[in-house]
Design an enzyme around this catalytic site. Structure first.
Site, PDB file in Angstrom:
ATOM      1  N   HIS A  29      -7.875  -0.494   2.397  1.00  0.00           N
ATOM      2  CA  HIS A  29      -7.117  -1.256   1.071  1.00  0.00           C
ATOM      3  C   HIS A  29      -7.025  -0.191  -0.193  1.00  0.00           C
ATOM      4  O   HIS A  29      -8.004   0.248  -0.291  1.00  0.00           O
ATOM      5  CB  HIS A  29      -7.668  -2.653   0.686  1.00  0.00           C
ATOM      6  CG  HIS A  29      -7.550  -3.627   1.761  1.00  0.00           C
ATOM      7  ND1 HIS A  29      -7.930  -4.987   1.337  1.00  0.00           N
ATOM      8  CD2 HIS A  29      -7.288  -3.698   3.159  1.00  0.00           C
ATOM      9  CE1 HIS A  29      -7.818  -5.472   2.599  1.00  0.00           C
ATOM     10  NE2 HIS A  29      -7.567  -4.737   3.437  1.00  0.00           N
ATOM     11  N   HIS A  33       0.897  -1.206   0.020  1.00  0.00           N
ATOM     12  CA  HIS A  33      -0.043  -0.068  -0.072  1.00  0.00           C
ATOM     13  C   HIS A  33       0.844   1.263  -0.068  1.00  0.00           C
ATOM     14  O   HIS A  33       0.478   2.356   0.535  1.00  0.00           O
ATOM     15  CB  HIS A  33      -0.690  -0.109   1.143  1.00  0.00           C
ATOM     16  CG  HIS A  33      -1.992  -0.945   1.365  1.00  0.00           C
ATOM     17  ND1 HIS A  33      -2.577  -1.391   2.307  1.00  0.00           N
ATOM     18  CD2 HIS A  33      -2.467  -1.787   0.164  1.00  0.00           C
ATOM     19  CE1 HIS A  33      -3.624  -2.415   2.058  1.00  0.00           C
ATOM     20  NE2 HIS A  33      -3.296  -2.629   0.914  1.00  0.00           N
TER      21      HIS A  33
END
Length: 597
Positions: free
Chosen positions: A566, A522
């Site tokens: 996410h 991420h």
């Protein structure tokens, strides 16, 4: 090669460098503008080449075996990880990392988007203003698998229908969901009936970007065959690298392209704007190769400076991951068995090929996730050493301390010698990390990968996050709900035969983390968005790269806050926001077309 070299004689209105999650969406949206030409450049392969991308249950093998579809980028040795170097993976194909991710769709807390608005001085980034955009992206299926209705009650006002991305709970739940939820509740984590409605704190069912048993991602949602057929002004060029943005003075006027299969190079000119969407590593690298970045760094590589922009490649933020793994009763299905036993995999593939059912349509399409608030974290010495604004940020009631996933099968425990045994993983995504990494040039050669230094665990508070998250996960495994399920820990801190006797001493836990921490997939903020008063801002809230003209940047590198989610949703949202700005500039063309319909 002829198609590639013929580009040298062409000029496009828009050139998009990067065909990943944001870039694919942008290309699709801009292609709706009449009498506009768009060139989309992707370094990797086209979509539909590797069919396993669409099979939800193949995501495990994708990340370990599909080398053609991945960027594999080493980090520098990490001081806090005992000198280990990690390999960062990203999608290298149309659709980018949305083609290789775990398919879980988690928006995170509303507070993160409100913070985004605060840091950029743009109210358009507030939760109430981005929620309609997120709803417009999705075709949400609210049905919950039979028997699990008590764990999920989607908020109708938070979800959309008819959008390009299929989002669902899955047709059938993976094994162990109810046990995990019961264990979390037993340890004081409340039930969250819709973790995508702005307050994810608690435990509940996850949402997945899957529809009709297939991965729904940027390529098939936005750049499918029908879209391309209708998009007369769109040219998609794959296996082509954008080596350099070309400037006349401060204005971006074209790009220099490298065709990977042939080694040919061409220059392509741009009439209106170039848009970077090469990701958190590719975009800062391309900016610096083109002369936009910190002066001292560019000059050290002999690169002429177009604009001295200090923040390029700085402020890298990321989640990080550590797993705790357990041997469980062997009658519980294990995802990994499919990839150990060729007969099981063949059976699963045959069933999936027939009607998109079976194990490959269950694993990767459903699951459960906990977003706890860990009280011990806020009582720690490291927390009290933080400044007051940071403490207030972390204490915000809808901002979770961490994320804990249930996964069927081990992640690191070597179980190939035990193909008939079953395992579960509790995957810990460490959030709100304060360490800031860097992306810099290895050389002035575009073929060289950038130097990546995430500086994992560099900040003392990040080490405390890791310790307390591991302890929280151990507490969950010690719940009575797991008494008849877990037999022993096989990968964890102070490994013991009985879960209840695990030594969770801080030093033991931290040593385990140092040896096993991995990337969170991420990475963001390497070209962060900010106000004109932010000396490290690289783009403004409308995606203009500061210090130059005719150049925007729209991908995860612009995120100014490490969102507790996410990040694929960030990438879609960024692409959508940028597209709306550009479409607004051509509203007269669109209105003319609509009036003729």
């Amino acid at each position: 090669m002829d198609r590639f070299t013929s580009l040298a004689s062409r000029e496009f209105d828009y050139i998009i460098c990067g065909g990943g999650t944001s870039g694919s969406l942008l290309a699709s949206r801009l292609s709706k503008i009449p009498n506009i030409t768009i060139l989309l450049i992707e370094a990797g392969r086209d979509s539909s080449i590797a069919s396993d991308v669409l099979v939800p249950g193949k995501y495990i093998s994708q990340l370990s075996e599909d080398h053609d579809g991945l960027w594999e980028m080493p980090t520098v040795p990490q001081e806090q990880l005992n000198g280990r170097s990690l390999t960062f993976l990203r999608g290298k194909q149309i659709g980018g990392s949305s083609a290789v991710n775990y398919m879980a769709l988690a928006r995170g807390p509303a507070a993160d988007y409100d913070e985004w608005a605060k840091l950029t001085g743009d109210e358009g980034w507030k939760w109430d203003n981005v929620l309609p955009l997120m709803k417009g992206l999705e075709n949400f299926d609210p049905r919950v698998p039979e028997g699990y209705e008590k764990f999920a009650v989607p908020d109708p006002g938070s979800h959309g229908a008819g959008g390009p991305l299929a989002i669902s709970f899955g047709e059938q739940m993976v094994p162990g969901v109810e046990t995990f939820i019961d264990a979390c509740k037993e340890k004081g984590i409340q039930l969250c009936l819709d973790n995508n409605a702005g307050d994810p704190v608690g435990v509940g069912l996850a949402h997945f970007n899957v529809g009709n048993g297939q991965r729904s991602y940027a390529a098939n949602a936005f750049l499918g065959a029908e879209v391309r057929r209708k998009a007369k002004g769109l040219t998609v060029l794959t296996r082509t690298v954008c080596d350099k943005i070309l400037f006349e003075g401060k204005k971006a006027t074209g790009v220099e392209l490298f065709h990977v299969p042939t080694g040919e190079k061409v220059r392509v000119d741009c009439r209106q704007e170039i848009i970077l969407a090469a990701g958190a590593f590719g975009s800062p690298q391309l900016l610096m190769l083109s002369g936009v970045g910190p002066r001292h760094h560019l000059e050290s590589h002999g690169i002429p400076v177009v604009a001295d922009v200090l923040g390029v490649g700085q402020n890298a933020l990321d989640h990080s991951v550590v797993t705790i793994e357990y041997k469980v009763r062997s009658d519980l299905p294990d995802h990994n068995r499919l990839f150990i036993n060729p007969l099981l995999l063949a059976e699963a593939e045959a069933r999936y090929s027939k009607d998109r059912t079976g194990p490959l349509a269950v694993f990767g399409t459903s699951g459960t996730v906990a977003f706890p608030k860990i009280k011990q974290l806020y009582e720690s010495r490291e927390f009290h050493a933080l400044d007051t604004p940071t403490q207030a940020y972390l204490l915000e009631k809808t901002r979770p301390s961490a994320e804990i996933w249930l996964a069927a099968g081990p992640s690191f425990y070597a179980n190939k010698a035990h193909p008939n045994e079953s395992f579960v993983t509790h995957e810990l995504l460490l959030q709100n990390n304060l360490s800031k990494g860097t992306v810099s040039l290895r050389s002035s050669n575009p073929r060289d990968l950038p130097v990546i230094d995430p500086k994992f665990l560099d900040h003392p508070f990040d080490r405390r996050i890791a310790i307390e998250t591991v302890k929280e996960a151990v507490r969950i495994a010690q719940a009575t709900a797991y008494d008849t399920v877990i037999e022993k820990m096989v990968h964890g801190p102070g490994k013991q035969s009985k879960v209840a006797n695990i030594d969770v001493d801080d030093e033991v836990v931290l040593n385990f983390v140092r040896e096993n921490l991995g990337q969170g997939y991420h990475t963001m903020a390497t070209c962060r968005m900010g106000t004109k008063h932010d000396p490290l801002a690289v783009v403004d809230s409308e995606f203009h790269v500061v210090g130059v003209e005719g150049l925007r940047l729209a991908d995860l590198s612009v995120c100014p806050v490490l969102t507790c989610n996410h990040t694929q949703i960030n990438a879609y949202l960024i692409g959508e926001k940028c597209a709306k700005i550009l479409l607004g500039m051509h509203s007269f063309r669109l209105e003319t077309v609509e009036s003729k319909l």
